[in-house]
Design a protein around this motif. Structure first.
Motif, PDB file in Angstrom:
ATOM      1  N   GLN A 199       0.636  -1.181   0.003  1.00  0.00           N
ATOM      2  CA  GLN A 199       0.117   0.038   0.051  1.00  0.00           C
ATOM      3  C   GLN A 199       0.871   1.222  -0.226  1.00  0.00           C
ATOM      4  OE1 GLN A 199      -3.490   0.368  -0.301  1.00  0.00           O
ATOM      5  NE2 GLN A 199      -2.887   2.429  -0.746  1.00  0.00           N
ATOM      6  N   ALA A 253       2.172   1.715  -3.583  1.00  0.00           N
ATOM      7  CA  ALA A 253       0.899   2.340  -4.237  1.00  0.00           C
ATOM      8  C   ALA A 253       1.099   3.898  -3.991  1.00  0.00           C
ATOM      9  CB  ALA A 253      -0.383   1.558  -4.091  1.00  0.00           C
ATOM     10  N   ASP A 254       0.912   4.011  -2.800  1.00  0.00           N
ATOM     11  CA  ASP A 254       0.651   5.846  -2.369  1.00  0.00           C
ATOM     12  C   ASP A 254       1.850   6.420  -2.989  1.00  0.00           C
ATOM     13  OD1 ASP A 254      -1.442   5.117  -1.021  1.00  0.00           O
ATOM     14  OD2 ASP A 254      -0.496   5.040   1.046  1.00  0.00           O
ATOM     15  N   ARG A 300      -3.175   1.407  -8.914  1.00  0.00           N
ATOM     16  CA  ARG A 300      -4.007   0.690  -8.539  1.00  0.00           C
ATOM     17  C   ARG A 300      -3.702  -0.888  -8.434  1.00  0.00           C
ATOM     18  NH1 ARG A 300      -6.991   4.600 -11.723  1.00  0.00           N
ATOM     19  NH2 ARG A 300      -7.080   3.110 -13.417  1.00  0.00           N
ATOM     20  N   GLU A 354      -2.544  -1.345  -5.096  1.00  0.00           N
ATOM     21  CA  GLU A 354      -3.341  -1.262  -4.232  1.00  0.00           C
ATOM     22  C   GLU A 354      -4.262  -2.517  -3.933  1.00  0.00           C
ATOM     23  OE1 GLU A 354      -5.536   2.282  -5.082  1.00  0.00           O
ATOM     24  OE2 GLU A 354      -4.327   3.591  -4.391  1.00  0.00           O
TER      25      GLU A 354
END
Length: 576
Positions: free
Chosen positions: A13, A16-17, A30, A33
């Motif tokens: 995560q 992804a951020d 995405r 995520e």
């Protein structure tokens, strides 16, 4: 200590951020995520899986599997480390502020040089945000509110993580030779939605082996203090654990005292004083002479004060003492009372498991009925169509032949639009067995508009349940501004249930709001909102919230028999 799966989920995560923050490909972000959710929801431990084994997890592609395998082997993900070097740590911290997110964090850093939450708060107070693209006149006010929300939850642990840690601790300490009793207490035993620290009580003739066992656990990072009766440690995740070891004869009094709440204990001590007694963690004593009256069990302590035993979730000084004195304590709903789940998702939309996997897991839980409620088309990112939904309905009917004891319900989670309308026309909605309707957008509407949209949703004859009514995410997003009493009145009037969403990140409604809704005569549904098979166990947390809200099984529609629930789903009048 968190599962390896959860550690990897957090890393994916974060990756992804950081892709989003650095302006990378949104589709790629995405994908990571989705992989993060898949790994976190995977029921089996990742340890020992190779790249090929990791790729068997739905949502995990080869590139992601290679990164996970590298982490399992070396403890690091080079691609993640490279992105971390590009972005100050404070910028990613800003993404945790409700109302910011990766894109806004990037804009703040790129255009204003803001690189920390403190700098963001200062800029908001100085009204420097309004001219940034994507921001507005009230952005500063909303961001300051989000920072306050984040800081209020700082240092507190969500209920599921705290429960998992506490159960590991109790299991480990119970196995120590000489331990005769062990349990967790405090706000966790009262099922509060977040926990500041974890209190564990144990009984033994010799405390030393228990104290040593606690400090030697692999997930203990620091010993804060250790003595003959109490040892405090901090885990690798930053959670403080306080272990108290006491004589077995004092177990009941200690359990009452350390379960709390403070307000409840003050009421008990006041009652004791009026009876010429003194109550402490060591027992109930006569003031004159100091003789011990009782201390061995909680039931004895309460009985000596003229009270029946009061369940821990009620111990908040919200009328439980008065109800106990009058014989009016509720027979609280239990997890074993639940006959089914009315809000779940599959990989047709944003779930991680197939329809078959979710149904098989529900059957294994012993449910009588089970609803699949994937997202409707107005949540555009889920790409739902009429054809996909009808095909799922047919697949569910085929699965019903395999599960004779489990009634399968085909449903959907509708989106409540800003005007209160929902996806699909009435003739299509009529084909569903159950419809949950939830707010997924337009969170900033004013109080009157939010109230109108929710009342209109309650009045829709095809809507059976209002899902996660206030839309909050604990520590991440505050509740929408709505007149809850007006919505509760509408729900009671129209026979629409209000959901207690059992996801530990939501627990929406809050227990205080459950109490308010109950006074209006509202019915409730305690649902998992599961997006993976492991999340079908979430209702244990929703049950805790329901108990804190004084609910009985009769208040909760998915404790009812199918014959009774069937009338509710037709919106027939169901007597209380």
């Amino acid at each position: 200590m968190p599962r390896l799966n959860d550690q990897v989920r957090e890393l994916l995560q974060e990756y992804a951020d950081l892709i989003n923050i650095t302006g990378g490909d949104a589709f790629r972000a995405r994908a990571y995520e989705k992989a993060a959710r898949a790994v976190g929801g995977h029921p089996e431990d990742l340890a020992g899986l190779d790249v090929k084994g990791l790729q068997q997890i739905p949502g995990v592609g080869r590139s992601t599997a290679e990164k996970i395998a590298g982490y399992l082997a070396t403890g690091t993900i080079p691609a993640l480390e490279a992105l971390r070097a590009e972005v100050p740590s404070g910028v990613r911290e800003m993404t945790a502020v409700p109302g910011v997110g990766p894109k806004r964090a990037l804009a703040l850093y790129r255009d204003l040089g803001i690189a920390s939450v403190d700098e963001l708060a200062a800029a908001a107070r100085a009204e420097r945000l309004a001219d940034l693209p994507g921001f507005g006149e009230r952005s500063g006010e909303r961001i300051l509110h989000g920072i306050e929300l984040m800081r209020q939850s700082g240092g507190r642990t969500l209920l599921d993580a705290a429960t998992e840690l506490a159960e590991q601790l109790v299991a480990a300490l119970s196995a120590v030779p000489g331990c005769t009793r062990c349990a967790y207490a405090g706000s966790l035993r009262r099922m509060r939605e977040t926990v500041g620290d974890i209190d564990v009580l144990a009984t033994a003739a010799d405390s030393a082996p228990l104290m040593a066992a606690l400090t030697e656990l692999p997930y203990v990072a620091e010993v804060i203090g250790s003595g003959g009766t109490k040892t405090s440690v901090r885990t690798t995740q930053g959670v403080q654990v306080d272990l108290r070891v006491l004589p077995e004869e004092d177990w009941g009094a200690a359990l009452v005292y350390f379960t709390g709440s403070k307000a409840h204990n003050i009421r008990l001590r006041t009652m004791a004083v009026r009876a010429g007694l003194k109550l402490s963690e060591y027992g109930l004593f006569e003031v004159d002479g100091g003789a011990k009256v009782v201390s061995e069990t909680e039931e004895e302590v309460y009985a000596a004060l003229g009270l029946p035993w009061i369940p821990p979730p009620l111990r908040e000084d919200r009328g439980e003492i008065e109800a106990a004195l009058e014989g009016g304590l509720p027979d609280l709903v239990q997890e074993s009372d639940l006959r089914g789940d009315l809000h779940t998702h599959t990989d047709l939309t944003d779930g991680l498991a197939t329809l078959e996997e979710m149904v098989d897991t529900a059957a294994a839980r012993g449910y009588s009925y089970f609803a699949v409620t994937d997202h409707a088309p107005d949540l555009v990112m889920q790409r739902m169509t009429d054809e996909k939904m009808l095909a799922q309905r047919e697949q569910l009917r085929q699965l019903a032949d395999r599960h004779k004891k489990l009634r399968l319900l085909h449903g959907t989670e509708l989106n409540i639009g800003p005007d209160g309308g929902v996806d699909w026309p009435p003739e299509f909605l009529a084909g569903f067995d159950v419809c949950v309707a939830s707010v997924h957008s337009h969170f900033a509407l004013d109080r009157a508009a939010q109230t109108r949209r929710l009342i209109r949703a309650c009045e829709n004859p095809y809507v059976h349940v209002i899902g996660h009514l206030t839309t909050r995410r604990i520590g991440r997003r505050g509740p929408i501004d709505v007149d809850l009493d007006a919505v509760f009145e509408a729900a009671a009037r129209t026979g629409t249930a209000i959901e207690i969403n059992s996801s530990p990140q939501r627990l929406d409604l809050r227990d205080e709001d459950v109490l308010r809704a109950r006074r209006h005569g509202v019915r409730f549904a305690i649902d998992s909102d599961a997006h993976a098979t492991g999340q079908l166990g979430y209702p244990r947390y929703g049950i805790g919230t329901a108990q804190r809200g004084w609910l009985t099984a009769e208040d909760v529609v998915n404790t009812w028999t199918w014959q009774k629930l069937k009338h509710f789903l037709r919106k027939d009048a169901v007597p209380r």
